[in-house]
Each structure stands twice: as structure tokens, then as C-alpha cells.
Design an enzyme around this catalytic site. Structure first.
Site, PDB file in Angstrom:
ATOM      1  CB  ILE A 274      -7.709  -0.469  -9.197  1.00 25.56           C
ATOM      2  CG1 ILE A 274      -6.372  -1.099  -8.805  1.00 25.56           C
ATOM      3  CG2 ILE A 274      -7.561   0.502 -10.369  1.00 25.56           C
ATOM      4  CD1 ILE A 274      -5.353  -0.141  -8.239  1.00 25.56           C
TER       5      ILE A 274
ATOM      6  N   GLY B 104     -29.239  12.769  15.961  1.00 26.35           N
ATOM      7  CA  GLY B 104     -29.670  11.781  16.946  1.00 26.35           C
ATOM      8  C   GLY B 104     -30.008  10.456  16.287  1.00 26.35           C
TER       9      GLY B 104
ATOM     10  N   GLY C 147       0.847  -1.180   0.000  1.00 30.46           N
ATOM     11  CA  GLY C 147       0.000   0.000   0.000  1.00 30.46           C
ATOM     12  C   GLY C 147       0.884   1.232   0.000  1.00 30.46           C
TER      13      GLY C 147
ATOM     14  CD  GLU D  61      -5.842  10.010  -5.166  1.00 38.58           C
ATOM     15  OE1 GLU D  61      -5.044  10.946  -5.348  1.00 38.58           O
ATOM     16  OE2 GLU D  61      -6.927   9.926  -5.746  1.00 38.58           O
TER      17      GLU D  61
ATOM     18  CB  THR E 295      -2.869   6.530   5.493  1.00 37.75           C
ATOM     19  OG1 THR E 295      -1.461   6.629   5.759  1.00 37.75           O
ATOM     20  CG2 THR E 295      -3.191   5.184   4.859  1.00 37.75           C
TER      21      THR E 295
END
Length: 387
Positions: free
Chosen positions: A164, A346, A138, A370, A372
Site C-alpha cells: 500500500i 554503456g 493481488g 494497479e 499487471t
């Protein structure tokens, strides 16, 4: 086409208002009636994107000579954020198509490649995909397993990409491959692969928490032979290209987060004025009004960070730090504002009859896709320390 950086603030503001009005009208007619149907069925509504293409919204940044709208990043941010204000899924797909696949070809393709692919992408005749992430890589993209090996006047690609956007339905994909040693930043190369190329197929479609109308799937390459003329730039430039594309892509995700946050804020403001408790609207209670004030302030801060990054991008300057800051703040704001909106609603915020539960589900992806939030902090810190 004029240089984007030379456009006057007045012209940019006029363009943005025109786009805002057009997008709002389109969303009211074409997206709002179908939001939950697409969300529940996880339908990727391709005909909708064809209509967006007719409006010039699938080639916002593409120069007019290649069939695009020829706008800059301020207008592009307006497109993505205004769509996301209504539906994050559609905003995500518009962003991925524009900034990743189309943006990569536009920035690094040669003239023949631009003439070949950009008009089809700008009109949404073709939907674009962009392949970097893999099952085991990643954030650590440098150790990708997908390889490309030269064989005469072709390259043979083998490997799997996952998570992807448009991995199954995309008509064309920009794919990052390893052509050198693992971990070598100059050992990766980018290729354009058209759907229908033998050995290229879509794989598993992900069943997601949110953004469910935006297709997320695997792309599989099994001895996929790609002509040498489909190579983008030079051999070994793929990783460096990808990092530059992600700098712009972060502005896209920041705009996406901004739209989601604005949509959740608008819904919370309206509901707080309608909901009556103890013989008055709940907006009169300090616990609610202060929460909304905090939400609005965070949304405005995101908007200004994005504006700064967009302006630098238009001027052709580095946006490495500014886009990371905008993406970090905007994505985290989308989550917090959506969470607060659910709280204000609520029990009604927890059911699908009201929009905020979907904003809440959609928002989380912005802190992951794109790059973290943790990666954004790493990027920002490096710009501060590496001087």
C-alpha cells in the site's frame, strides 16, 4: 466550476503549458538536488508533498468548491508525467494520492464525506492511502480476507493489506473489505479509515528495487471500529467502485510510465550527443540513432494513447479498454526505453552518477502496480470478445 468536457482545446493546452512550466521549476529546485539522497535512504519526503499541496498538485482533479484545482485529466497527466520525468518515486506518490484515495472519495462519497475529507487531501494537509491488495490476493481481489462486520452504529474491520502506497504515513485510507461471501463481486464494501483510529496501524515497510522514496507498506486492522458514516456508497458496492477507480488509476500509471520513458529518452539523447568515440559523437552512429528513433516513437505512441483515454475520461465515458491500452503500452515502454537508455550510456548507465539506472529501476513497477501487464491484456481482450 465549468464542466471539464466543455473546456476548449486551447484552454486545455494553455493550462497544460502553465502546469508544465510550474512543475519543471519546482522539480529543478526541490526534487533534483535530493533524488539520490531520498532513493538511498528510502525516505518518504512528506514536507515535499506539503509544498506540492500548496501548488494545488495534490488535488488536481478535485473541484474548486472542495479546495482542489478543478482541472481535468489532460492537466493531471501533465502533472504526473512531468514529475516522473525527474523522479518516478515522487510521481508515483502524487498519482496514488490523487487518483486512488482522493479520487475514490470524490467519486463515491456523499456531500458530507466530501466536505469532511477532500479539502484536507487536496491541500496535502492529509496524505491519502488506498487499500485493496492483500498478501494472498493481488489480481484475485475478490477473495480478499479483510472483513468488516456490522456492530451497532460501527463496523469492525479485521485483516491486513500490503503493498500500500503511504501505508504507514497516510493520514486517511480508503479500504476495501469483505462484507459478503468470498468471490462475490457484490460482497465487498469500502470504508474511509482515519489514522489514529484504534486498531488501525502501519506494518512492514517494503525494501524495494525502485520507487524507493515512495512509501510502500502494510496496513493492519485489528478489531478496528469505524463509524457507519465512514462507509462509502452502499454496502456491497466496494468491488465495483474499486474497478471504476482502477480505470482512472491506469491513466495515472500510464502517465507515470510516460514520464519515466521521456526522462530516460531525454537523458539518452543528450548523452549520445556529448559522448565522443572514434572522433565523433555516438549519436552519429546508426546503431545509436536508430535505437533512439525507436525509443522516441514508442514514447509518442504512449502519449497519444494516454491522450485518448484522458479525453474520454473528461467526457465521462467508459475508459475501461482505453486506459488498459494506455497503461499496458506506456508501462512496457518505460521499461524498454529505460533499458535502451542504459545501453546507450554503456558502463556509465550502470552507475548511480547518471540518471538512467534509476529510471531503469523505477520503470518496472509500472508493469505491476494497479494491474499487471497481463491483467491489462485480459481487460482489453474482454472488451473485444464480450460483445
Amino acid at each position: 466550476m465549468n464542466n471539464i468536457s466543455e473546456n476548449t482545446p486551447e484552454l486545455v493546452a494553455e493550462n497544460c503549458q502553465m502546469i508544465k512550466d510550474m512543475v519543471n521549476d519546482f522539480c529543478e529546485k526541490e526534487i533534483k538536488p535530493n533524488i539520490m539522497k531520498w532513493d538511498e535512504s528510502q525516505e518518504f519526503p512528506i514536507p515535499l508533498f506539503k509544498k506540492l499541496g500548496e501548488l494545488g498538485l495534490m488535488g488536481v482533479l478535485v473541484p474548486q468548491e472542495y479546495g482542489g484545482s478543478g482541472f481535468g485529466y489532460h492537466e493531471y497527466v501533465t502533472v504526473v508525467s512531468e514529475i516522473a520525468k525527474v523522479c518516478g518515486s515522487i510521481g508515483l506518490s502524487v498519482a496514488a494520492h490523487n487518483s486512488l484515495c482522493t479520487g475514490h472519495i470524490m467519486q463515491f462519497g456523499n456531500e458530507e464525506q466530501k466536505q469532511r475529507w477532500l479539502p484536507k487531501l487536496a491541500s496535502a494537509e492529509w496524505i491519502g492511502a488506498w487499500g485493496l491488495t492483500e498478501p494472498n490476493t493481488g489480481s484475485d481481489a475478490g477473495n480478499m480476507k479483510t472483513t468488516a462486520v456490522k456492530d451497532g452504529d460501527h463496523w469492525v474491520i479485521n485483516g491486513t493489506k500490503n503493498f500500500i502506497t503511504h501505508g504507514i504515513s497516510g493520514d486517511v485510507a480508503v479500504v476495501m473489505t469483505r462484507t459478503g461471501e468470498p468471490g462475490d463481486s457484490h460482497g465487498m464494501t469500502a470504508f474511509v479509515v482515519e489514522r489514529g483510529t484504534p486498531g488501525f496501524s502501519g506494518g512492514k515497510k517494503e525494501d524495494k528495487l525502485g520507487m524507493r522514496a515512495s512509501e510502500t507498506a502494510e496496513m493492519i486492522f485489528d478489531d478496528c471500529r469505524v463509524p457507519a458514516e465512514n462507509l462509502l456508497g452502499e454496502v456491497g458496492e466496494g468491488f465495483v467502485q474499486a474497478l471504476k477507480i482502477l480505470d482512472g488509476g491506469r491513466i495515472s500509471i500510464a502517465a507515470l510510465g510516460l514520464g519515466i520513458a521521456q526522462g530516460a529518452l531525454d537523458a539518452a539523447v543528450a548523452y549520445s550527443q556529448e559522448r565522443q568515440q572514434f572522433n565523433q559523437s555516438i549519436s552519429k552512429f546508426q546503431g545509436i540513432s536508430f535505437k533512439i528513433a525507436d525509443m522516441a516513437t514508442q514514447v509518442m505512441a504512449s502519449r497519444l494513447l494516454i491522450k485518448e483515454a484522458a479525453e474520454l475520461k473528461n467526457q465521462g465515458k467508459s475508459v475501461n479498454r482505453e486506459s488498459a491500452m494506455a497503461k499496458l503500452h506506456s508501462s512496457e515502454t518505460a521499461v524498454s526505453v529505460s533499458n535502451d537508455a542504459v545501453q546507450i550510456f554503456g558502463g556509465y548507465g550502470y552507475v548511480k552518477d547518471f540518471p538512467v539506472e534509476k529510471f531503469y529501476r523505477d520503470s518496472k513497477l509500472c508493469t505491476i502496480g494497479e494491474g499487471t501487464s497481463e491483467i491489462q491484456k485480459l481487460v482489453i481482450a474482454r472488451t473485444l470478445f464480450d460483445k
